[in-house]
Design an enzyme around this catalytic site. Sequence first.
Site, PDB file in Angstrom:
ATOM      1  CG  HIS B 199      -0.320  -0.304   2.534  1.00  0.00           C
ATOM      2  ND1 HIS B 199       0.280   1.058   2.981  1.00  0.00           N
ATOM      3  CD2 HIS B 199       0.113  -1.054   3.387  1.00  0.00           C
ATOM      4  CE1 HIS B 199       0.853   0.713   4.200  1.00  0.00           C
ATOM      5  NE2 HIS B 199       0.487  -0.596   4.339  1.00  0.00           N
ATOM      6  CB  CYS B 215       1.786  -3.482   5.275  1.00  0.00           C
ATOM      7  SG  CYS B 215       0.116  -4.606   5.700  1.00  0.00           S
TER       8      CYS B 215
END
Lengths: 472, 315
Positions: B199, B215
Amino acid sequence: MKFHKTFIPLILFIAVLIGVGFSFYSKLVMERPKRITIDPTLQIDPDKEYSITVWDYSFPGKVGEFSNYSEFVAAIISEFRGIYPNINISFRLFDENELKDSLHKEEPPDLLCAPYILDPNENRLMFPIGLFLNEDEKANYEVFPLEAVRIDNMIWALPRWISPTLWLGNAKLLRNAGVDLEGVLTKGWTWEEFHNTLVELEKKTSHTSTQEYGLLLPYYPLWLFQDLILNNGVPAMLSTDGQFLWDETSVRDTARFLKQLQETRGFCREPEPFYGKILHLMLTDKIAIMGRTNLPLLKELANNSRELLPLPMPHNSVKEWRIQTDVFYVSLFKNKREKGDDHLKAAAEFGKFLTTGKAAALGGELGFLSASRLDQEAAIKSINVSPLAETFLYTCLSHGITSINLPQELQEKEEKFTKEVLLPAVKELLEEKSSLEEFTVTIIDEGKERFAVQEKPNGSFGFFKRLYERFF
Amino acid sequence: MAKNKFLFLKVVLSFLLLSMILRFVVYALEVKSEFKVPDCESNRILQLKDPLMTGYDVIELEERMIELGVYSGPAFGVYDYRLAQAVTAFQGSKELEPNGIVGPETWNALAGEDSEDRPTNAKPRPKGKITLTIHVNSRTLTVYSDGEVYKRYPIGVGKASTPTPIGEWKIVHKSTGWGGGFGTRWLGLNIPWGIYGIHGTNKPWSIGRAESHGCIRMHNKDVEELFSWITVGTEVDIIGDISHIQVKDNLSPGRTGKDIVKFQMILREAGFNPGRADGRYGQQTIDAIKSLQRYYSLPVTGIAGPDEFILLKLK
């Protein structure tokens, strides 16, 4: 001219004669395999480019210095091309469906490397690779795997690697039970000696619980029955032409011995609770013998313990002592678009290269014996087991047998028989739901019903056949 | 009689209606669970509260402020009075409302020179099949087109205590507009033990570092470009050190986890292909175990027990 009734028997006699004559001709002459020959002066043209396709089985793990099997073959190809720069080799791993497809389309590879050979009668593109061997080259291969593929006096494949079927023993426990390991590994052991060993092991470990100290751990009692009967004078259940080879005596004797083993405490009737920890128990001296296994496993475990040994299956008589093996073969195929005999010779040269020298010896790295005698020692050294285990590997070669693959239809029939008849019958026998006699009758009757029974040719046809065999 | 007939019809119709409503509710719940907020970022507003706010987002705030020299630390991960004072002073210096509340504007101000406007050297969509490889150690994401390197991006990865999951994954979800810590684009991965993805970020200074909660962070411009190229199903290999992962106990079909990823990789190295190392003990892993068991003449169960561990040198 008036038709006379007395001619009728004469006409019938002539018709019968023609019929018998035709069936004799069709059976013995038309079905006779054509004699295949090759020009002995045939040479590979050094100015011609050859493209050979090779299909091989995949083997897991590293092969010596190579990180996987494909890398190993690539190195072999590169070495071969050093000798024959004009022979290009296209190598690939195959799966069974691809092979079926290619055979169906009549587009097989030039060389097929597999743990079996196909039936030359059903695969007309197969070519007897043995025609490209001289006598010295033939003599370099171990006899039994080569003889197994001699059909109609022609050699249909080159043996590459040999994988004996064996049991695994814990040397420490067996020595404690007074087993002469050197003797067993070189001369085998009889059923009686094996039974006595189990009894001795039982005495030594009477203070421990059976659950923890299984002395004999076949994965399935069924396998044990099969292993025992193989060493009771009948090398296989079926012959390649579908004859049921088991007889009453061998079935009854084997079943009796199985019952005898069952009475010893070491016999493990329900191995399932041990699944997943059999090797662990072997390595921690909790199990003395396990079966049925293979050399790649022994090689893999050799790093964990030098006390693990390969063991032969016990036999009922020294004369019948045989060690079953699987053999990896290289077979040769013609292409339906005829490329010429020199193309076949070029492919056969690579076939020879794959089954001798470094390529054969490196089979040891995968846990296989070499089928090439000259490279045997190197192969056994690279299996890297204890010296005692090594002696057995040489024994495997002198007592080895192999049988060529049954045709697909027979394989399926054999599997069905095993599943539907043999397995439940062995189970009932061991659970004492059936007697020895009932077991024997079930196996023999079902076997006779499902398969052809071996009989000597008799009658007039038998006479003609014997006559034919005598003169041709 | 006719009345009864209608009654039957009404019952049938009501039943159908009820089952449709139930189906819709189940579907809505499934959709909701699919869009669950990932574990790796937090979009919450930080402020002085009773009880005090704690968490990795507070640590990130503290570390950034220490780095900028506006907070003396240490970074405990507790939003206490001292931290609130430092935030208020920082906001004042950046002409923001000095209220000690850390929202998007404050995070953007913390980004400072590591702004979103960095040039990306934009490229057109590659023509070949796209696969992604993430190297945790070098903190790069490489785009391959038909196996050839096409473009490489800098990324931020998980810190030692919350590492980026090593394995062979697939993009299973794409979405936009989450904002905050997730930046402008979200590409969800099919990691079975948590919600992780690639992301954008509002903490661009963390690109090139190991600071995330697992992440993969990218600059917003980069993730926007990547987002436009790839589809759901794109393969993403995350490469890194797995030596610390312990594979213990019996592994049986249906299990998921980091140890399964490592086990699958070891199986493959031993020559038994379990398919992608996706941390799921599924059919391909079962088949690979069965091949191993067949090869070594062991009972064919598809379950990896102590014997299989011995053969794979895990014991």
